[in-house]
Write a protein that holds these residues in place. Structure first.
Motif, PDB file in Angstrom:
ATOM      1  N   MET A 190     -32.557  21.040 -44.707  1.00  0.00           N
ATOM      2  CA  MET A 190     -31.841  21.056 -45.995  1.00  0.00           C
ATOM      3  C   MET A 190     -30.378  20.651 -45.823  1.00  0.00           C
ATOM      4  O   MET A 190     -29.765  20.894 -44.792  1.00  0.00           O
ATOM      5  CB  MET A 190     -31.940  22.457 -46.623  1.00  0.00           C
ATOM      6  N   LYS A 191     -29.841  20.014 -46.845  1.00  0.00           N
ATOM      7  CA  LYS A 191     -28.415  19.662 -46.855  1.00  0.00           C
ATOM      8  C   LYS A 191     -27.617  20.914 -47.207  1.00  0.00           C
ATOM      9  O   LYS A 191     -27.911  21.585 -48.183  1.00  0.00           O
ATOM     10  CB  LYS A 191     -28.142  18.584 -47.910  1.00  0.00           C
ATOM     11  N   THR A 192     -26.605  21.195 -46.378  1.00  0.00           N
ATOM     12  CA  THR A 192     -25.751  22.347 -46.680  1.00  0.00           C
ATOM     13  C   THR A 192     -24.331  21.855 -46.944  1.00  0.00           C
ATOM     14  O   THR A 192     -23.823  21.015 -46.205  1.00  0.00           O
ATOM     15  CB  THR A 192     -25.717  23.343 -45.507  1.00  0.00           C
ATOM     16  N   ALA A 193     -23.725  22.383 -47.991  1.00  0.00           N
ATOM     17  CA  ALA A 193     -22.329  22.011 -48.296  1.00  0.00           C
ATOM     18  C   ALA A 193     -21.403  22.501 -47.186  1.00  0.00           C
ATOM     19  O   ALA A 193     -20.446  21.827 -46.823  1.00  0.00           O
ATOM     20  CB  ALA A 193     -21.916  22.600 -49.641  1.00  0.00           C
ATOM     21  N   ALA A 194     -21.704  23.677 -46.624  1.00  0.00           N
ATOM     22  CA  ALA A 194     -20.918  24.189 -45.502  1.00  0.00           C
ATOM     23  C   ALA A 194     -21.353  23.480 -44.230  1.00  0.00           C
ATOM     24  O   ALA A 194     -22.544  23.413 -43.937  1.00  0.00           O
ATOM     25  CB  ALA A 194     -21.116  25.694 -45.357  1.00  0.00           C
ATOM     26  N   ASP A 195     -20.381  22.949 -43.467  1.00  0.00           N
ATOM     27  CA  ASP A 195     -20.780  22.289 -42.217  1.00  0.00           C
ATOM     28  C   ASP A 195     -20.908  23.303 -41.074  1.00  0.00           C
ATOM     29  O   ASP A 195     -21.216  22.934 -39.953  1.00  0.00           O
ATOM     30  CB  ASP A 195     -19.815  21.156 -41.853  1.00  0.00           C
ATOM     31  N   ASP A 196     -20.653  24.579 -41.375  1.00  0.00           N
ATOM     32  CA  ASP A 196     -20.820  25.610 -40.347  1.00  0.00           C
ATOM     33  C   ASP A 196     -21.864  26.653 -40.786  1.00  0.00           C
ATOM     34  O   ASP A 196     -21.795  27.825 -40.404  1.00  0.00           O
ATOM     35  CB  ASP A 196     -19.476  26.293 -40.033  1.00  0.00           C
ATOM     36  N   PHE A 197     -22.819  26.188 -41.577  1.00  0.00           N
ATOM     37  CA  PHE A 197     -23.908  27.067 -42.050  1.00  0.00           C
ATOM     38  C   PHE A 197     -24.748  27.527 -40.862  1.00  0.00           C
ATOM     39  O   PHE A 197     -25.051  26.760 -39.959  1.00  0.00           O
ATOM     40  CB  PHE A 197     -24.779  26.285 -43.030  1.00  0.00           C
ATOM     41  N   ILE A 198     -25.127  28.811 -40.884  1.00  0.00           N
ATOM     42  CA  ILE A 198     -25.892  29.347 -39.757  1.00  0.00           C
ATOM     43  C   ILE A 198     -27.128  30.099 -40.249  1.00  0.00           C
ATOM     44  O   ILE A 198     -27.055  30.892 -41.179  1.00  0.00           O
ATOM     45  CB  ILE A 198     -25.009  30.264 -38.872  1.00  0.00           C
ATOM     46  N   ILE A 199     -28.251  29.816 -39.611  1.00  0.00           N
ATOM     47  CA  ILE A 199     -29.480  30.562 -39.887  1.00  0.00           C
ATOM     48  C   ILE A 199     -29.577  31.685 -38.866  1.00  0.00           C
ATOM     49  O   ILE A 199     -29.679  31.432 -37.668  1.00  0.00           O
ATOM     50  CB  ILE A 199     -30.712  29.641 -39.779  1.00  0.00           C
ATOM     51  N   MET A 200     -29.490  32.913 -39.326  1.00  0.00           N
ATOM     52  CA  MET A 200     -29.615  34.082 -38.439  1.00  0.00           C
ATOM     53  C   MET A 200     -31.102  34.413 -38.365  1.00  0.00           C
ATOM     54  O   MET A 200     -31.654  35.065 -39.260  1.00  0.00           O
ATOM     55  CB  MET A 200     -28.799  35.254 -38.985  1.00  0.00           C
ATOM     56  N   TRP A 201     -31.732  33.955 -37.299  1.00  0.00           N
ATOM     57  CA  TRP A 201     -33.193  33.931 -37.149  1.00  0.00           C
ATOM     58  C   TRP A 201     -33.610  35.129 -36.296  1.00  0.00           C
ATOM     59  O   TRP A 201     -33.711  35.036 -35.085  1.00  0.00           O
ATOM     60  CB  TRP A 201     -33.551  32.611 -36.465  1.00  0.00           C
ATOM     61  N   ASP A 202     -33.834  36.256 -36.947  1.00  0.00           N
ATOM     62  CA  ASP A 202     -34.126  37.498 -36.241  1.00  0.00           C
ATOM     63  C   ASP A 202     -35.634  37.609 -36.015  1.00  0.00           C
ATOM     64  O   ASP A 202     -36.360  38.186 -36.822  1.00  0.00           O
ATOM     65  CB  ASP A 202     -33.607  38.681 -37.066  1.00  0.00           C
ATOM     66  N   ASN A 203     -36.053  37.066 -34.887  1.00  0.00           N
ATOM     67  CA  ASN A 203     -37.498  37.040 -34.610  1.00  0.00           C
ATOM     68  C   ASN A 203     -37.911  38.371 -33.952  1.00  0.00           C
ATOM     69  O   ASN A 203     -38.441  38.413 -32.836  1.00  0.00           O
ATOM     70  CB  ASN A 203     -37.819  35.841 -33.721  1.00  0.00           C
ATOM     71  N   ALA A 204     -37.673  39.432 -34.694  1.00  0.00           N
ATOM     72  CA  ALA A 204     -37.865  40.788 -34.173  1.00  0.00           C
ATOM     73  C   ALA A 204     -39.322  41.091 -33.841  1.00  0.00           C
ATOM     74  O   ALA A 204     -39.612  41.934 -32.998  1.00  0.00           O
ATOM     75  CB  ALA A 204     -37.351  41.805 -35.190  1.00  0.00           C
ATOM     76  N   TYR A 205     -40.232  40.403 -34.526  1.00  0.00           N
ATOM     77  CA  TYR A 205     -41.660  40.725 -34.369  1.00  0.00           C
ATOM     78  C   TYR A 205     -42.446  39.516 -33.844  1.00  0.00           C
ATOM     79  O   TYR A 205     -43.577  39.268 -34.259  1.00  0.00           O
ATOM     80  CB  TYR A 205     -42.213  41.231 -35.714  1.00  0.00           C
ATOM     81  N   ALA A 206     -41.828  38.818 -32.916  1.00  0.00           N
ATOM     82  CA  ALA A 206     -42.400  37.566 -32.397  1.00  0.00           C
ATOM     83  C   ALA A 206     -43.790  37.759 -31.812  1.00  0.00           C
ATOM     84  O   ALA A 206     -44.637  36.859 -31.891  1.00  0.00           O
ATOM     85  CB  ALA A 206     -41.470  36.979 -31.334  1.00  0.00           C
ATOM     86  N   VAL A 207     -44.037  38.901 -31.190  1.00  0.00           N
ATOM     87  CA  VAL A 207     -45.320  39.120 -30.502  1.00  0.00           C
ATOM     88  C   VAL A 207     -46.010  40.375 -31.041  1.00  0.00           C
ATOM     89  O   VAL A 207     -46.822  40.986 -30.364  1.00  0.00           O
ATOM     90  CB  VAL A 207     -45.117  39.245 -28.976  1.00  0.00           C
ATOM     91  N   HIS A 208     -45.689  40.745 -32.274  1.00  0.00           N
ATOM     92  CA  HIS A 208     -46.135  42.022 -32.820  1.00  0.00           C
ATOM     93  C   HIS A 208     -47.331  41.839 -33.745  1.00  0.00           C
ATOM     94  O   HIS A 208     -47.326  42.248 -34.901  1.00  0.00           O
ATOM     95  CB  HIS A 208     -44.965  42.712 -33.529  1.00  0.00           C
ATOM     96  N   ASP A 209     -48.376  41.199 -33.174  1.00  0.00           N
ATOM     97  CA  ASP A 209     -49.614  40.977 -33.929  1.00  0.00           C
ATOM     98  C   ASP A 209     -50.414  42.274 -34.006  1.00  0.00           C
ATOM     99  O   ASP A 209     -50.550  42.991 -33.008  1.00  0.00           O
ATOM    100  CB  ASP A 209     -50.476  39.927 -33.217  1.00  0.00           C
TER     101      ASP A 209
END
Lengths: 428, 428
Positions: B208-227
């Protein structure tokens, strides 16, 4: 041997040739030794290997208050671990917080909170003020200075005296300038000189008038129990008690850790402060984390049991460190005394020996050592911005090398100190 | 049973009396149960008790690269531990950093660095900008929202869909407003709904295009293996790879931890990001600490060995958690389905069940449960500022109670959900 400053040009030339000869012999040995940081040696760690057995799969993992250390809970730390540090720092249960493995990280974080939120009750975030200054006793700890530099403080060097920072200078500055927000202190066995602040210094720090109403003393008591001589333990006054007596209990934040007691990489760090400030810190820390590593707290508490347990261990550690300090100091005494080329202190504890070489010679000495295979802490590192105005201070870290390595390194260092001095005298 | 919304006033009154009777019976039982947080239960910890023996006084304390884990060194983490998380997150060795025990603290710190120093290469400190906004998919994790609230962000709720955040809304907002600096994401088995972002959602976030050039996705993959169901593991696309492919590798910071794998209080947390951003983070982290707890890293690496070891453990953990999730979901199905009083999802993993009760009833339900001795997560907690505009979402945390406790708690909850709905229908 005469003071080099009294020698004739011819005598100095002769001396230079002899020193260069000896230096070149060292160069040929192909030494490779890193003395740049205050790293513990493996034999120090071996003394506490039982720490790794203090908690195992058969242990109860319940803290003294019944909290399961494997789970969330006991936000401020488990009681048996708090008890040890309360005794060490002379504070009460609601004045202490047990954190992770790094007191440096706790200090960085505490100043970060002061920058962004304000920490002293009622204090405003510093990041909204344009001009921030911090007092930095010199020589001091490079990593302290790196933090305040990173946060954008202008750092003001304060001369150290045998009693601690020059309090006349400190009092004059903080009374006049509200942009001076705090001071770094390593109050016991200071890094690198090994100076312990006198009672008078501690009291003046607690009582001085500060133009800033949010002034903070960053009291890094890193070497609280790091005596080299059990028969002579330096005494440090309790600054929190003094700040309370002076009517400003929120002026100080105390820090300590077991990095130089148990493991440099896997110990326990704490901070302590007034109850009022602790309430504020707890509110801020609740946003940040659900809690620190309680199993490591349990391990430490079960192994050391109490402050006596820590002191007994530190006395055993001192037996390993004393000969290393003596190796360095004896060589200085033998090779450098009376020559007018260097000054040093004989610390009763801590992790370092501070060597002041002839003005303008520290960088040259460090470079000479490096070229012969011995890496020292960079010249200037003990000053803000890495700039030692007299270019004379060198931090010697004697703990990590073996004694034979240390003998070689310090012999080389003494040659380099003399050589740089002679070079300078020949130039002048 | 018919949809309550179709019942007559008389039928509703009758139903209310029956529900109040059943509710009062519960009140008399004197239950005392705290289901407010996603705490692991002791039997989960018992599965990994061997972790405490993985390193003892007889062990070599040398990491795979020869570094002594008791000392300073291996700043970014020991290689055998990095290897496990690299495999888990699909990143390379120079894209990962192993930290302390709390991923929340790592996220708080990362945003603090963005506030004070700027983290994306070339980014300015956000604290100098007046107006800061952050996107918050809802329902979401209250502790995420608490961090951005504390840092002063205006938080904009984004509706969750079965594929993740409503990307039409996200794309429209970030394209138009440069003060929107980032988005919180729990991309796999989201807290609290258990939704895994679709490939399409991940790709749109990366592109996606972001107006902010310092946009950050805080990707908290807390349950990556929690099947919960080894035969059905949700798949999550690698967002760092997608960001690279989209030409903006610095857009995302990934987080994970073993808090819900090994110990909630004594696990290991990590972050991962592009090499460019890692260089920047390393420079900032060097100011902050000399390193994190490598002995705990060693313990985890030696015990789990590799990602397969973690997966095998998580499958055993799932055997403990599945019946708890089933207890809650079966009760919902039995007691609430078809009555028009609640909706919920059936997650394939994670730590929570998200229950949407009738609009305007969540606070009442939580209060009713509390008055009968069962503490749930506060109504509204899953929304920024604790404000659920429809007052309908309740986060159910089934892991900590025993199954008998859970049966009681969920039976009570189902009564309260119905009672609150009937009360509302009678009012309307």
């Amino acid at each position: 041997m005469a003071d080099y400053r009294t020698l004739s040009h011819q005598q100095l030339e002769q001396l230079r040739r002899e020193l260069v000869d000896r230096y070149e012999q060292f160069q040929q040995q192909g030494l490779k030794l890193d003395m740049s940081r205050g790293k513990p040696a493996a034999d120090q760690f071996d003394l506490v290997s039982g720490l790794l057995d203090a908690v195992n799969s058969q242990s109860s993992l319940l803290a003294a208050d019944g909290v399961d250390c494997r789970n969330y809970g006991d936000f401020t730390g488990i009681p048996e671990c708090k008890a040890i540090f309360c005794e060490m720092l002379g504070v009460s249960f609601d004045e202490i917080f047990i954190c992770g493995n790094s007191s440096l990280a706790v200090m960085y974080d505490a100043l970060g909170k002061m920058m962004l939120h304000g920490v002293r009750p009622g204090a405003k975030p510093w990041c909204r003020e344009g001009n921030l200054k911090f007092l930095c006793p010199v020589p001091g700890y490079d990593r302290h200075f790196a933090i305040t530099e990173r946060y954008g403080f202008e750092m003001i060097p304060i001369e150290m005296t045998p009693e601690g920072p020059d309090m006349d200078q400190v009092e004059r500055l903080v009374a006049a300038d509200s942009s001076i927000k705090g001071i770094w202190c390593v109050p016991k066995y200071s890094n690198p000189q090994g100076i312990t602040y006198s009672d008078e210094t501690v009291r003046r720090l607690a009582r001085m008038k500060t133009a800033a109403d949010d002034f903070i003393i960053m009291w890094d008591n890193a070497y609280a129990v790091h005596d080299l001589y059990p028969e002579h333990r330096d005494h440090l006054l309790n600054i929190l008690a003094e700040c309370k007596a002076a009517g400003d209990p929120d002026r100080v934040m105390m820090f300590a850790s077991t990095s130089k007691i148990s493991y440099a990489g896997a110990g326990i760090a704490v901070f302590a402060c007034s109850k009022g400030m602790m309430e504020r810190m707890k509110k801020l820390l609740t946003i940040q984390t659900i809690g620190f590593d309680k199993i490591n707290m349990l391990r430490h508490a079960r192994y050391f049991k109490n402050l006596d347990g820590i002191m007994a261990h530190m006395d055993r550690q001192a037996e390993l460190l004393r000969p290393k300090f003596r190796t360095v100091l004896d060589a200085f005494e033998r090779e450098l005394a009376g020559k007018g080329v260097a000054e040093w202190l004989n610390p009763n504890g801590g992790y370092f020996i501070s060597l002041d070489v002839m003005d303008g010679c520290a960088k040259r000495v460090v470079q000479l050592c490096k070229d012969a295979g011995v890496t020292l802490t960079s010249a200037g590192a003990t000053f803000p911005y890495g700039r030692d105005p007299r270019d004379r201070n060198i931090r010697v870290a004697p703990t990590y090398p073996t004694i034979p390595e240390l003998e070689q390194a310090v012999a080389l260092l003494c040659i380099c100190v003399q050589l740089a001095a002679v070079e300078k005298l020949l130039r002048d």
